[in-house]
Design a protein around this motif. Structure first.
Motif, PDB file in Angstrom:
ATOM      1  N   THR A 262       5.342   5.468 -14.736  1.00  6.69           N
ATOM      2  CA  THR A 262       6.524   5.037 -13.680  1.00  6.69           C
ATOM      3  C   THR A 262       6.399   6.121 -12.514  1.00  6.69           C
ATOM      4  O   THR A 262       6.678   5.687 -11.309  1.00  6.69           O
ATOM      5  N   TRP A 265       3.869   4.842 -10.406  1.00 11.56           N
ATOM      6  CA  TRP A 265       4.331   3.707  -9.426  1.00 11.56           C
ATOM      7  C   TRP A 265       5.457   3.710  -8.350  1.00 11.56           C
ATOM      8  O   TRP A 265       5.508   3.286  -7.316  1.00 11.56           O
ATOM      9  N   GLN A 268       3.388   4.970  -5.524  1.00 10.07           N
ATOM     10  CA  GLN A 268       2.357   3.997  -4.756  1.00 10.07           C
ATOM     11  C   GLN A 268       3.044   2.514  -4.441  1.00 10.07           C
ATOM     12  O   GLN A 268       2.677   2.100  -3.257  1.00 10.07           O
ATOM     13  N   TYR A 269       4.151   2.184  -5.061  1.00  7.38           N
ATOM     14  CA  TYR A 269       4.767   1.054  -4.626  1.00  7.38           C
ATOM     15  C   TYR A 269       6.249   0.973  -4.179  1.00  7.38           C
ATOM     16  O   TYR A 269       6.715  -0.016  -3.628  1.00  7.38           O
ATOM     17  N   LYS A 273      10.756  -0.777  -6.740  1.00  4.61           N
ATOM     18  CA  LYS A 273       9.990  -1.545  -7.813  1.00  4.61           C
ATOM     19  C   LYS A 273      10.104  -0.690  -9.339  1.00  4.61           C
ATOM     20  O   LYS A 273       9.854  -1.329 -10.266  1.00  4.61           O
ATOM     21  N   VAL A 274      10.631   0.580  -9.246  1.00  4.36           N
ATOM     22  CA  VAL A 274      10.625   1.172 -10.275  1.00  4.36           C
ATOM     23  C   VAL A 274      12.350   1.411 -10.845  1.00  4.36           C
ATOM     24  O   VAL A 274      12.714   1.361 -11.861  1.00  4.36           O
TER      25      VAL A 274
END
Length: 400
Positions: A262, A265, A268-269, A273-274
């Motif tokens: 998590t 992520w 990175q995203y 998104k989390v």
């Protein structure tokens, strides 16, 4: 997709993380055992029991807005060491808290040290973690607090059942001292672009850029307080006492298992998104808790709440920190924790009334609805703006 290349696991990061761990370990040792202490040794009324927690939270909430200013004006390491010294002295004073009034005074003093120290460690670790690994780093830092949340209650109850409260207070003093020693060996970066004209105006006490995400944090912490304060009582009524002792263990195991993914992520995203899935998992876990009737569903709810709420809170703290310049991180951290503590404190009181009038099943059902409302509030106060900024960034990269 961004790649993380900077070193995260440095001596300083581990030092401040262990400082926080032993700080929270002491906090949770006392949180679950002092209510038993005041019942068995001081014979207080049921209505007075909650004061040993409430007084502590009130003093922490009061001091947090000022702690952000003091950290920037006096220096982060000086304030960290001073607050940990206060925390240690207060831990030792429990040996002399033979009356309920004196114990409440110690709790208030203890809360002051806790409020400043937790604000300081949060601000300091944000300046130690590499910028390109902020989400991942804050996630791992929060894991140390989550471990303390699991180990503290288990260790505290084991000590008082096997030994005595005096032995418990010895352990609290030792852990507080270890926290102070860990902080001594942390090389804290100098305040970048230090603010010299700060005062005690409202605009200086709260970081306005981090208020939107802090409002969302406070609302969802309000909901979580029902799990923290009343889950064991709810489980006892369902004859699931043995399973309830593993609830927070499962919470921590699933949180730890998800943490390596998590945090990465998040970096990175992007946070949306989390955060969206995390709030949703928190809501689903609480909804399952409202309808649980056996050990399996109780522990499933613990797993979902652990991944959801645990991921969400570290993500919110990262958002609060990333919303400001480096020299305002102390104020942003103070603002974040002020709203979180206020949510937990107010929620424990209000949801206790809800439980008394509607029952625990309805309490968790209403809480799950509140969490979904929190999902919409996140979208309105932060998520939609972040989506727009990410879209603009992608369009700029395509054009380039």
């Amino acid at each position: 997709m961004k790649k993380n290349t900077s070193n995260l696991w440095t001596k300083n990061f581990l030092g401040v993380s262990f400082t926080s761990f032993f700080l929270f370990l002491t906090f949770y040792l006392l949180m679950v055992t002092l209510p038993i202490y005041v019942i068995d040794d001081m014979h207080v009324t049921q209505s007075q029991i909650g004061l040993v927690v409430t007084v502590f939270i009130i003093s922490a909430v009061i001091v947090r807005p000022f702690s952000g200013i003091l950290l920037e004006a006096i220096g982060r390491k000086k304030m960290l060491l001073l607050s940990l010294l206060i925390f240690f002295i207060a831990s030792v004073l429990y040996f002399f808290g033979h009356s309920f009034g004196w114990l409440l005074a110690i709790r208030f003093f203890h809360g002051i040290g806790f409020g400043i120290a937790t604000t300081a460690t949060g601000a300091i670790v944000a300046n130690i973690i590499p910028e390109d690994r902020m989400g991942e780093g804050m996630g791992y830092y929060a894991t140390f607090m989550n471990l303390a949340m699991v180990i503290g209650p288990f260790l505290g109850l084991t000590i008082i059942h096997s030994f005595s409260f005096q032995v418990l207070f010895i352990f609290c003093g030792i852990f507080s001292l270890i926290s102070f020693i860990c902080a001594l060996f942390v090389n804290i970066p100098q305040n970048v672009n230090k603010i010299n004209n700060i005062g005690f105006k409202l605009g200086d006490l709260f970081e306005k850029k981090s208020i939107p995400i802090s409002i969302v944090t406070g609302l969802l912490a309000f909901g979580y307080s029902g799990v923290l304060s009343y889950m064991s009582v709810y489980a006892k009524g369902l004859n699931l006492v043995q399973a309830s002792s593993f609830f927070f263990v499962v919470y921590a195991v699933f949180l730890l298992a998800s943490r390596p993914f998590t945090g990465k992520w998040f970096d990175q995203y992007g946070e949306n998104k989390v955060i969206y899935p995390a709030i949703l998992l928190f809501g689903i876990g609480t909804f399952i808790l409202s309808y649980t009737g056996n050990a399996i569903t109780l522990l499933i709810s613990g797993a979902l709440i652990g991944v959801g709420y645990g991921t969400m809170t570290s993500g919110f703290q990262t958002i609060a920190i990333n919303s400001v310049e480096a020299n305002r991180r102390s104020m942003a951290t103070a603002t974040y924790f002020t709203f979180m503590d206020s949510g937990v404190g107010l929620g424990s009181f209000v949801l206790g009334i809800v439980a008394a009038t509607s029952g625990y099943r309805n309490l968790y059902l209403y809480t799950s609805i509140l969490i979904i409302f929190g999902l919409g509030l996140y979208y309105l106060l932060h998520g939609r703006m972040k989506s727009k900024s990410e879209q603009i960034t992608r369009e700029s990269e395509i054009q380039a």
